[in-house]
Every structure is written in structure tokens, then in C-alpha cells.
Design a protein around this motif. Structure first.
Motif, PDB file in Angstrom:
ATOM      1  N   CYS A   1      56.090  36.433  50.787  1.00  0.00           N
ATOM      2  CA  CYS A   1      57.067  37.188  50.017  1.00  0.00           C
ATOM      3  C   CYS A   1      56.827  37.067  48.514  1.00  0.00           C
ATOM      4  O   CYS A   1      57.083  38.013  47.756  1.00  0.00           O
ATOM      5  CB  CYS A   1      58.492  36.772  50.378  1.00  0.00           C
ATOM      6  N   LEU A   2      56.309  35.923  48.047  1.00  0.00           N
ATOM      7  CA  LEU A   2      56.001  35.777  46.628  1.00  0.00           C
ATOM      8  C   LEU A   2      54.779  36.608  46.259  1.00  0.00           C
ATOM      9  O   LEU A   2      54.688  37.133  45.145  1.00  0.00           O
ATOM     10  CB  LEU A   2      55.769  34.305  46.283  1.00  0.00           C
ATOM     11  N   THR A   3      53.841  36.741  47.186  1.00  0.00           N
ATOM     12  CA  THR A   3      52.688  37.605  46.957  1.00  0.00           C
ATOM     13  C   THR A   3      53.156  39.021  46.668  1.00  0.00           C
ATOM     14  O   THR A   3      52.734  39.654  45.696  1.00  0.00           O
ATOM     15  CB  THR A   3      51.771  37.616  48.195  1.00  0.00           C
ATOM     16  N   GLU A   4      54.046  39.518  47.526  1.00  0.00           N
ATOM     17  CA  GLU A   4      54.548  40.879  47.340  1.00  0.00           C
ATOM     18  C   GLU A   4      55.348  41.004  46.053  1.00  0.00           C
ATOM     19  O   GLU A   4      55.177  41.975  45.289  1.00  0.00           O
ATOM     20  CB  GLU A   4      55.410  41.283  48.531  1.00  0.00           C
ATOM     21  N   ALA A   5      56.213  40.045  45.773  1.00  0.00           N
ATOM     22  CA  ALA A   5      57.067  40.127  44.590  1.00  0.00           C
ATOM     23  C   ALA A   5      56.250  40.178  43.306  1.00  0.00           C
ATOM     24  O   ALA A   5      56.529  40.970  42.400  1.00  0.00           O
ATOM     25  CB  ALA A   5      58.023  38.930  44.564  1.00  0.00           C
TER      26      ALA A   5
ATOM     27  N   ASP B   1      44.005  43.802  48.377  1.00  0.00           N
ATOM     28  CA  ASP B   1      42.600  43.505  48.665  1.00  0.00           C
ATOM     29  C   ASP B   1      42.162  42.328  47.809  1.00  0.00           C
ATOM     30  O   ASP B   1      41.662  42.490  46.693  1.00  0.00           O
ATOM     31  CB  ASP B   1      41.735  44.736  48.389  1.00  0.00           C
ATOM     32  N   VAL B   2      42.398  41.119  48.325  1.00  0.00           N
ATOM     33  CA  VAL B   2      42.084  39.895  47.586  1.00  0.00           C
ATOM     34  C   VAL B   2      41.441  38.891  48.528  1.00  0.00           C
ATOM     35  O   VAL B   2      41.397  39.093  49.746  1.00  0.00           O
ATOM     36  CB  VAL B   2      43.368  39.276  46.967  1.00  0.00           C
ATOM     37  N   THR B   3      40.945  37.795  47.978  1.00  0.00           N
ATOM     38  CA  THR B   3      40.374  36.723  48.789  1.00  0.00           C
ATOM     39  C   THR B   3      41.470  36.075  49.632  1.00  0.00           C
ATOM     40  O   THR B   3      42.544  35.749  49.139  1.00  0.00           O
ATOM     41  CB  THR B   3      39.735  35.657  47.881  1.00  0.00           C
TER      42      THR B   3
ATOM     43  N   TYR C   1      48.578  35.760  56.026  1.00  0.00           N
ATOM     44  CA  TYR C   1      49.853  36.334  56.426  1.00  0.00           C
ATOM     45  C   TYR C   1      50.504  37.161  55.322  1.00  0.00           C
ATOM     46  O   TYR C   1      51.604  37.684  55.508  1.00  0.00           O
ATOM     47  CB  TYR C   1      50.805  35.226  56.871  1.00  0.00           C
ATOM     48  N   CYS C   2      49.834  37.280  54.204  1.00  0.00           N
ATOM     49  CA  CYS C   2      50.355  38.090  53.101  1.00  0.00           C
ATOM     50  C   CYS C   2      49.999  39.556  53.363  1.00  0.00           C
ATOM     51  O   CYS C   2      48.953  40.049  52.928  1.00  0.00           O
ATOM     52  CB  CYS C   2      49.779  37.617  51.769  1.00  0.00           C
ATOM     53  N   THR C   3      50.865  40.233  54.085  1.00  0.00           N
ATOM     54  CA  THR C   3      50.591  41.586  54.565  1.00  0.00           C
ATOM     55  C   THR C   3      51.075  42.687  53.615  1.00  0.00           C
ATOM     56  O   THR C   3      50.795  43.865  53.840  1.00  0.00           O
ATOM     57  CB  THR C   3      51.262  41.809  55.926  1.00  0.00           C
TER      58      THR C   3
END
Length: 261
Positions: free
Chosen positions: A26-30, A53-55, A45-47
Motif C-alpha cells: 500500500c505504501l508503494t501505491e501511495a 515496472d521496477v526491480t 506483492y506490490c501490484t
């Protein structure tokens, strides 16, 4: 620039972070929605965002720390509930600033923490999605149904006290049967859960698709004759841009239960 994370630890940034590794979906998306191109590494799991498109650096519980370090991030984002303390300490020992977000117990807690992260660590104005999410969740409906909310099977694990997902449902008028349990994530036996329904204490089974992927064929089968709904785990447990739509989507799902055969 020395900031303090949710757990009271210093985050010694060397300026505005431009290369961020996030170990929390969720922090990835935010962060990525608010600051496009900032995330350079994320878990498997960061969907979201869907075009990210990251490592990939493994899972949240067991990230590949060497790969995180190899990316030389300006900042790593972690969560006190999802990420191991030893991994956080190893990254800090290598000179990588880590911001650890506390596991929020309520929607306001989550949005307040996200606001602090974005405005203090990244120095940006609060994004519009955050304002919209606060508006969407500003009211709490009176209780209308009592529910059990499993998040895992084998063994059964349910949402208990002081959880973000529990507060989300509470605001939608769904009372969590295990809200007063001593544990945040109790592990009742299947028979105990079934007894809650048989005795009339519970009236609805809420089954998210993560972390356990409950489906029509996996979950309702354990509780014959019980009303149930399948919901998005992202809408139920993620805090971030997903909250803008979560209120409407979850309310619609809860309003249309099915009965397990």
C-alpha cells in the motif's frame, strides 16, 4: 534532514528521496501515485499501480535485503507489522534511511501517517486522493450486521481488535465479532467460528482475497448455510489511493451476500 518515523526512530535523509524501495504494497501505491517514478524497488506483492515496472526484491516478510542494498535507495519504506526488525536494522546499519510506518488501527490513523510521510519526507503538498479518501470515510454508519472476517486458512486467522480492516468495516456498519478479543489476529478453530453463526452471534462471513485468496470454492465451503461476501483485500486492508473507491465498493459487496451451500 533528520525526521522521525512512526516508531520514534530517526530517518537521516540526505535530501528529498528520489530513489525509494518500498516493502509494503500500500505504501508503494501511495508514493508512486503521488510521486511518479520515485519507486525503484518493490516487493513481489506490490501490484499497484498496475503498470509499476521496477526491480522486485522478494516478499514483505522475507525481502532480499542484498538486492535492496544494491539499489542504493535514498529511502526504504517498511511497516512495523509486515517487516522484520532484523531486516530494518541491517539496512540501517548499511547507511540506508528507513521509514517504518506503524500498523494503523483506524482509517484516520492511516491517513494521518501517510500525510506525514508524504509532506515531511518528500516535502509535497497532500495529494488530492488523500483529501478525497478522508471525505469518503468521514462518516461512520450504525451497526447493521455482525461479521467474522477471516484473513487466513490452515489455520484459521480472523481480524480481531485494533486493526485497520476492522475499522474499515466498522465505519460501514459491520460489527466485528472478534473486535474485543485480546489478540489483534485471533486463531479460532473452525468449529468455534461455526458456533458463532449457529448461536446467532455472527450473521455474515467476510472473505477477502488476500492475504489468503478466498474464492467461491475456498472459504464458504467451510461454513455451510452461512451468508458470505467475497471482497477485495486491497479495498479492505490497504491504506492509500485505494481508499477513495473502497467505501463504495465494499458497501456494495456487503449489501449483496450469498449463502454457502
Amino acid at each position: 534532514m533528520h525526521l522521525i518515523d512512526d516508531l520514534g526512530e530517526e530517518v537521516p535523509l540526505r535530501g528529498t528521496p528520489e530513489r525509494v524501495v518500498s516493502l509494503v504494497p500500500c505504501l508503494t501505491e501511495a508514493v508512486e501515485v503521488s510521486l511518479d517514478g520515485t519507486i525503484v524497488g518493490a516487493t513481489d506483492y506490490c501490484t499497484h499501480p498496475v503498470d509499476l515496472d521496477v526491480t522486485r526484491v522478494g516478499g514483505s516478510k522475507y525481502p532480499k535485503v542484498d538486492e535492496v542494498l544494491a539499489l542504493r535507495p535514498d529511502l526504504v519504506l517498511a511497516n512495523s507489522e509486515e517487516n522484520r526488525k532484523e531486516d530494518v536494522e541491517r539496512m540501517r546499519a548499511d547507511g540506508i534511511p528507513v521509514w517504518v510506518m506503524a500498523a494503523p488501527a483506524t482509517v484516520p490513523d492511516a491517513l494521518g501517517s501517510l500525510r506525514r510521510l508524504l509532506t515531511q519526507a518528500f516535502g509535497v503538498d497532500e495529494p488530492q486522493w488523500l483529501v478525497d479518501a478522508e471525505h469518503a470515510w468521514s462518516e461512520t454508519l450504525p451497526p447493521r450486521v455482525h461479521a467474522v472476517v477471516p484473513v487466513w486458512r490452515k489455520p484459521w486467522v480472523v481480524i480481531g481488535r485494533d486493526t485497520f480492516g476492522g475499522d474499515v468495516l466498522h465505519r460501514l456498519g459491520v460489527a466485528n465479532v472478534y473486535a474485543d478479543h485480546a489478540e489483534r489476529y485471533p486463531r479460532p478453530k473452525r468449529d468455534e467460528i461455526a458456533a458463532r453463526f449457529d448461536g446467532g452471534e455472527a450473521e455474515l462471513l467476510v472473505l477477502p482475497d488476500e492475504p489468503w485468496e478466498f474464492t467461491e470454492a475456498d472459504g464458504p465451503d467451510a461454513f455451510p448455510g452461512v451468508p458470505y461476501v467475497l471482497v477485495s483485500g486491497r479495498y479492505l486492508t490497504w491504506y492509500g489511493p485505494s481508499l477513495v473507491d473502497a467505501n463504495r465498493e465494499l458497501a456494495a459487496a456487503i449489501a449483496a451476500p450469498r449463502v454457502s451451500p
